[in-house]
Design a protein around this motif. Sequence first.
Motif, short mmCIF file in Angstrom:
data_model
loop_
_atom_site.label_atom_id
_atom_site.label_comp_id
_atom_site.label_asym_id
_atom_site.label_seq_id
_atom_site.Cartn_x
_atom_site.Cartn_y
_atom_site.Cartn_z
N VAL A 175 29.23 -80.58 30.59
CA VAL A 175 28.22 -79.55 30.88
C VAL A 175 27.74 -78.90 29.59
O VAL A 175 26.54 -78.72 29.38
CB VAL A 175 28.79 -78.48 31.84
CG1 VAL A 175 27.82 -77.31 31.98
CG2 VAL A 175 29.07 -79.09 33.20
N HIS A 176 28.67 -78.57 28.69
CA HIS A 176 28.28 -77.94 27.44
C HIS A 176 27.42 -78.87 26.59
O HIS A 176 26.46 -78.43 25.95
CB HIS A 176 29.51 -77.49 26.65
CG HIS A 176 29.19 -76.65 25.46
ND1 HIS A 176 28.96 -77.18 24.20
CD2 HIS A 176 29.03 -75.30 25.32
CE1 HIS A 176 28.69 -76.21 23.35
NE2 HIS A 176 28.72 -75.06 24.00
N VAL B 155 23.94 -78.82 28.54
CA VAL B 155 23.30 -77.54 28.86
C VAL B 155 23.35 -76.58 27.69
O VAL B 155 22.43 -75.79 27.48
CB VAL B 155 23.94 -76.91 30.12
CG1 VAL B 155 23.35 -75.54 30.41
CG2 VAL B 155 23.77 -77.83 31.32
N VAL C 75 27.00 -70.84 29.72
CA VAL C 75 27.43 -71.37 31.01
C VAL C 75 28.69 -70.64 31.47
O VAL C 75 29.59 -70.36 30.67
CB VAL C 75 27.71 -72.89 30.92
CG1 VAL C 75 28.14 -73.43 32.27
CG2 VAL C 75 26.48 -73.62 30.41
N VAL D 42 29.46 -74.23 38.47
CA VAL D 42 28.81 -74.05 37.18
C VAL D 42 27.57 -73.18 37.38
O VAL D 42 26.71 -73.48 38.21
CB VAL D 42 28.39 -75.42 36.59
CG1 VAL D 42 27.70 -75.22 35.24
CG2 VAL D 42 29.61 -76.33 36.44
N HIS E 225 24.41 -71.53 35.17
CA HIS E 225 23.76 -71.51 33.86
C HIS E 225 22.35 -70.95 33.99
O HIS E 225 21.74 -71.01 35.06
CB HIS E 225 23.76 -72.90 33.22
CG HIS E 225 22.92 -73.92 33.90
ND1 HIS E 225 21.61 -74.17 33.57
CD2 HIS E 225 23.20 -74.77 34.91
CE1 HIS E 225 21.13 -75.13 34.33
NE2 HIS E 225 22.07 -75.52 35.15
#
Length: 240
Positions: A111-112, A115, A119, A134, A136
């Motif tokens: 995810v990091h 995105v 987050v 999650v 964001h």
Amino acid sequence: MREFEFTVTFEPGSDALMDCFIEHDSLTAWTSVCFTTRERMWRIDHATGTEEALDAFDDVFLDESRCNECLDLPDCDTYREYHVLDESTNSRTVYTFREEVHGCHSVPHYVHEHVGDGVVFEARRSDDEYRWRVLHPDEQPVGGVYDAIEAQLRDGLSLSLSRLSSAGNWNAESRVAAELTPENRAVLEAAVEHGYYSRPREVTVSDLSDELDIPRSTVQYRLRSAEDLVVSQFVDDALS
């Protein structure tokens, strides 16, 4: 804001930690705090279950020689340390610190990478599922995150993705604290302090009425209101 849930499902024998949850129905763990950068991750996990289930959990989760997060390999060669912050017969609270997160292909890592910063994560383990919520701030799609995770999953793991319609049920304890009226909070705190919830009970509603110098019916009403809020929030957060 956009909110998604990634669910990783584990077949028996595909992961030592998840096998603990599969084998012990009473065992549940959730992550209340998780922060990650490309290099480091900090988190706090809470686990509940029978004494036998938590013994099995301790043996695997607290083993610093293995990884509790890798989705592509059974383990990764990165630094991690675990510290038990609180424990009882039926619960544990554990702090985890990890370095070289980019070398451990976990949901937060993926995810990091796609995105970036900003987050918020929440996670829960039970039975054969490891679910990550999650949140964001960007409107960019997360299909790329799903594709990256799915392409690297090792044998025995499967992935699903769902978009949640609203950003709710984050940090139930804080919501309960915010929604309790001062009057209901005072009665609830007095009930806990004086042993109303002990087994056997150390005080009655009448005793609390005398202690607080308010009518018995008022104490009973405020206790019931506080209990209804706490239970409803628990059901929404833990059982839904």
